[in-house]
Design a protein around this motif. Structure first.
Motif, PDB file in Angstrom:
ATOM      1  N   ALA A   1      -7.270   1.077  25.562  1.00 31.76           N
ATOM      2  CA  ALA A   1      -7.116   1.488  25.129  1.00 31.76           C
ATOM      3  C   ALA A   1      -5.385   1.705  25.159  1.00 31.76           C
ATOM      4  N   GLN A   2      -4.280   0.944  24.585  1.00 32.05           N
ATOM      5  CA  GLN A   2      -3.402   1.285  23.841  1.00 32.05           C
ATOM      6  C   GLN A   2      -2.765   3.064  23.043  1.00 32.05           C
TER       7      GLN A   2
ATOM      8  N   GLU B   1      -1.891   4.683  20.583  1.00 31.74           N
ATOM      9  CA  GLU B   1      -1.033   4.617  19.319  1.00 31.74           C
ATOM     10  C   GLU B   1       0.440   5.405  19.262  1.00 31.74           C
ATOM     11  N   LYS B   2       1.516   4.654  19.125  1.00 33.70           N
ATOM     12  CA  LYS B   2       2.857   4.945  18.774  1.00 33.70           C
ATOM     13  C   LYS B   2       2.977   6.564  18.161  1.00 33.70           C
TER      14      LYS B   2
ATOM     15  N   THR C   1      -9.123  -1.346   7.512  1.00 32.72           N
ATOM     16  CA  THR C   1      -8.194  -0.660   9.252  1.00 32.72           C
ATOM     17  C   THR C   1      -8.715  -1.535  10.166  1.00 32.72           C
TER      18      THR C   1
ATOM     19  N   ASN D   1      -7.363  -4.492  11.944  1.00 34.23           N
ATOM     20  CA  ASN D   1      -6.499  -4.268  12.037  1.00 34.23           C
ATOM     21  C   ASN D   1      -5.912  -4.116  12.934  1.00 34.23           C
ATOM     22  N   LEU D   2      -6.524  -3.806  14.136  1.00 33.56           N
ATOM     23  CA  LEU D   2      -6.266  -2.998  15.004  1.00 33.56           C
ATOM     24  C   LEU D   2      -5.374  -3.419  16.046  1.00 33.56           C
ATOM     25  N   PRO D   3      -5.125  -3.325  17.004  1.00 31.15           N
ATOM     26  CA  PRO D   3      -4.292  -4.506  18.385  1.00 31.15           C
ATOM     27  C   PRO D   3      -5.768  -4.626  19.278  1.00 31.15           C
ATOM     28  N   PRO D   4      -5.458  -5.451  19.696  1.00 32.26           N
ATOM     29  CA  PRO D   4      -6.630  -6.224  20.380  1.00 32.26           C
ATOM     30  C   PRO D   4      -7.469  -4.941  21.303  1.00 32.26           C
ATOM     31  N   THR D   5      -6.609  -4.458  22.216  1.00 27.73           N
ATOM     32  CA  THR D   5      -7.095  -2.790  22.591  1.00 27.73           C
ATOM     33  C   THR D   5      -8.074  -2.163  22.294  1.00 27.73           C
ATOM     34  N   MET D   6      -7.685  -1.342  21.018  1.00 32.28           N
ATOM     35  CA  MET D   6      -8.044  -0.643  20.005  1.00 32.28           C
ATOM     36  C   MET D   6      -9.367  -0.914  20.074  1.00 32.28           C
TER      37      MET D   6
ATOM     38  N   LYS E   1     -11.454  -3.741  20.117  1.00 31.05           N
ATOM     39  CA  LYS E   1     -12.492  -3.662  21.494  1.00 31.05           C
ATOM     40  C   LYS E   1     -13.200  -2.437  22.457  1.00 31.05           C
TER      41      LYS E   1
END
Length: 222
Positions: free
Chosen positions: A26-27, A29-30, A171, A174-179, A181
């Motif tokens: 998982a990436q 979060e900024k 929400t 709407n998460l990025p794909p890696t997050m 999954k």
């Protein structure tokens, strides 16, 4: 190998996979950086709470209809696990809140309604311990049904009270794909873990019930 053992192995594999995904896939979060990773276990535990108390809700209804002891035992075992996972939610939530809101606790709708849910199921076990055998199953089944009414309130509380602190129910989608999954895998892992513990607790409660029956019969015989 028994079914319980197989589910236990599956739970261990799923948990290991979830941890690998959380910390390696998982990436980051900024805004919240590594602290955001609490999300995967906090939200997954919350969904497991809904499942656990949902099983208690259904088994309580079935018990009142059929008066079959196994439904009462399942309801009790699932309620116990629901309290455990709800405790995880109420523990990880303040850790996350401290970083996000600079406070350990904020009496906003979702936190407050979750605390109320936890307290109601604590009351479920207090009620069972306070009543005689012939009454505790019926009364606790009624409470198990009524307490579950707080679950949809917890879930929709953000929308109902227009809470600006907690993210909305959409929400997660709407998460990025890696997050996304990673969250699904973490949710699956905790669900399998719940099933494993439910099987163990049900077996324990059934053996305990049989032992109490034997002891009662022996006392009647003497």
């Amino acid at each position: 190998m028994t079914l319980t053992q197989l589910v236990g192995i599956l739970a261990a594999v799923c948990l290991f996979t979830a941890l690998c995904f959380v910390f390696s896939y998982a990436q980051i979060e900024k805004t919240m950086l590594e602290v955001q990773k609490i999300f995967y276990f906090h939200v997954s535990s919350a969904f497991t709470v809904f499942l656990a108390f949902g099983v208690t809700f259904l088994c309580s209804i079935f018990y009142l209809i059929k008066r079959n002891e196994k439904f009462d035992l399942l309801a009790v075992a699932s309620a116990e696990l629901g309290i455990v996972f709800c405790t995880v939610v109420l523990t990880t939530g303040p850790i996350w809140a401290k970083y996000a809101w600079n406070t350990w606790w904020n009496w906003e709708p979702r936190l407050t309604s979750t605390l109320i849910l936890w307290l109601m199921y604590i009351g479920y076990f207090i009620l069972r311990s306070a009543l005689p055998e012939e009454k505790k199953r019926v009364y606790s089944a009624v409470l198990g049904i009524l307490a579950y009414l707080d679950v949809p309130i917890v879930y929709f509380s953000v929308e109902l009270w227009k809470d600006k602190l907690h993210p909305g129910i959409e929400t997660k989608m709407n998460l990025p794909p890696t997050m996304f999954k990673t969250w699904v895998i973490a949710w699956l892992a905790l669900t399998v873990l719940y099933v494993f513990f439910l099987m163990l607790r049900f077996q324990t409660e059934r053996l305990k019930s049989r032992l109490e029956t034997i002891q009662y019969q022996q006392m009647e015989g003497t």
